[in-house]
Write an enzyme that holds these catalytic residues in place. Structure first.
Site, PDB file in Angstrom:
ATOM      1  N   LEU A  66       0.818  -1.209   0.000  1.00 26.57           N
ATOM      2  CA  LEU A  66       0.000   0.000   0.000  1.00 26.57           C
ATOM      3  C   LEU A  66       0.854   1.263   0.000  1.00 26.57           C
ATOM      4  CD1 LEU A  66      -2.742  -1.143   2.546  1.00 26.57           C
ATOM      5  CD2 LEU A  66      -2.871  -1.122   0.052  1.00 26.57           C
ATOM      6  N   ASP A  67       2.053   1.181   0.574  1.00 20.53           N
ATOM      7  CA  ASP A  67       2.976   2.324   0.561  1.00 20.53           C
ATOM      8  C   ASP A  67       4.146   1.977  -0.351  1.00 20.53           C
ATOM      9  OD1 ASP A  67       4.182   4.717   1.067  1.00 20.53           O
ATOM     10  OD2 ASP A  67       4.864   4.206   3.077  1.00 20.53           O
ATOM     11  N   PHE A  68       3.869   1.995  -1.644  1.00 19.98           N
ATOM     12  CA  PHE A  68       4.830   1.544  -2.653  1.00 19.98           C
ATOM     13  C   PHE A  68       5.632   2.752  -3.129  1.00 19.98           C
ATOM     14  CE2 PHE A  68       6.696  -0.158  -6.347  1.00 19.98           C
ATOM     15  CZ  PHE A  68       6.478  -1.523  -6.442  1.00 19.98           C
TER      16      PHE A  68
END
Length: 289
Positions: A66-68
């Protein structure tokens, strides 16, 4: 990311404490990466494609980050590895219609199909692919790539950015593994080149075997040598193409060193006034009119 060990401790001060011991990696700095050779950047992108494939088929199911962002990764031995899994998720979004499978990004949006099971099809995998495109592929792949590979690289970049129906981690992994060998010459290609181009080489450049030009350096980008112009080439024809593209290039030297893909390292020189013997190198001097 390689996990070497972990320790679970429950103390009065900090309950439920888990300490992990992992391999040491270098922080990913995009500006520094853009200053490295194209092959090193391709290696990072290839390792990212392999990571995407693993995330799509992990033992837990399809995993999305999700935090790419680049700060979530490190470089270990020239390859990219994810180091922060706090925001990883295996939950595929539920849906009742396609409109529920809407993915919104700063530059563009996508709508995926809703499966009969009530889940957005491949949403985790597609989210990872598009983030890889916007944070990595679009910056690292096209710039200063070999001209022979640019059509293939454009296909990768465009496909990951457009979310074509059949494009997934399996496709990109097989595509990259297949075309990685286009970076280095095979014996048959080398033989064909020798017969086809040696005549033109002799007319444009004078071949001096077992010779090296120690000085007469100029800087170019990107280079494997910070004080000179040291680039990798597929064959002599590509070296000629590169030398002809630089007005200051008057000669080049083939070394016996290769990159991780097997491409040969070549020094490009601005003159050939001082040539010294070297049994492991071959010098080509531009013929003047």
């Amino acid at each position: 990311f390689q996990l070497y060990g972990y320790c679970y401790q429950d103390s009065n001060d900090i309950p439920d404490t888990l300490t992990t011991i992992t391999e040491l990696g270098s922080p990913l700095e995009m500006i520094q990466l853009l200053q490295t050779s194209w092959e090193d950047r391709f290696r990072i992108c290839l390792s990212l494609v392999r990571l995407l494939h693993y995330l799509a088929h992990s033992p837990l199911g399809s995993v999305t980050l999700l935090d790419f962002r680049p700060r979530q990764f490190v470089i270990v031995d020239g390859e990219l590895k994810v180091t922060d899994l706090d925001d990883a998720s295996i939950e595929e979004s539920s849906c009742t219609s396609n409109s529920d499978c809407f993915m919104e990004f700063p530059a563009r949006n996508f709508t995926l199909p809703c499966s009969v099971e009530g889940r957005c099809q491949s949403m985790n995998e597609k989210r990872n692919l598009y983030n890889a495109y916007r944070f990595f592929f679009t910056y690292l792949l096209p710039h200063s790539a070999p001209s022979s590979l640019r059509p293939l690289l454009d296909k990768i970049v465009n496909a990951t950015g457009n979310h074509n129906k059949h494009d997934n981690a399996n496709y990109f992994l097989s595509f990259c593994d297949c075309h990685i060998w286009d970076l280095s010459p095979s014996p048959s290609v080398t033989s064909e080149f020798t017969q086809k181009f040696m005549k033109s080489v002799n007319t444009k450049y004078r071949r001096v075997p077992e010779a090296f030009i120690p000085d007469e350096n100029y800087r170019c980008w990107p280079s494997y040598h910070h004080k000179g112009c040291l680039l990798s080439v597929f064959d002599v024809n590509e070296a000629i193409e590169i030398c002809d593209s630089y007005s200051q290039c008057k000669a080049f030297v083939l070394t016996n060193q290769t990159t991780w893909t097997g491409r040969q390292l070549v020094f490009f020189k601005m003159a050939s006034t001082h040539i010294v013997p070297d049994p492991e190198k071959i010098t080509y001097v531009k013929v003047t009119d």
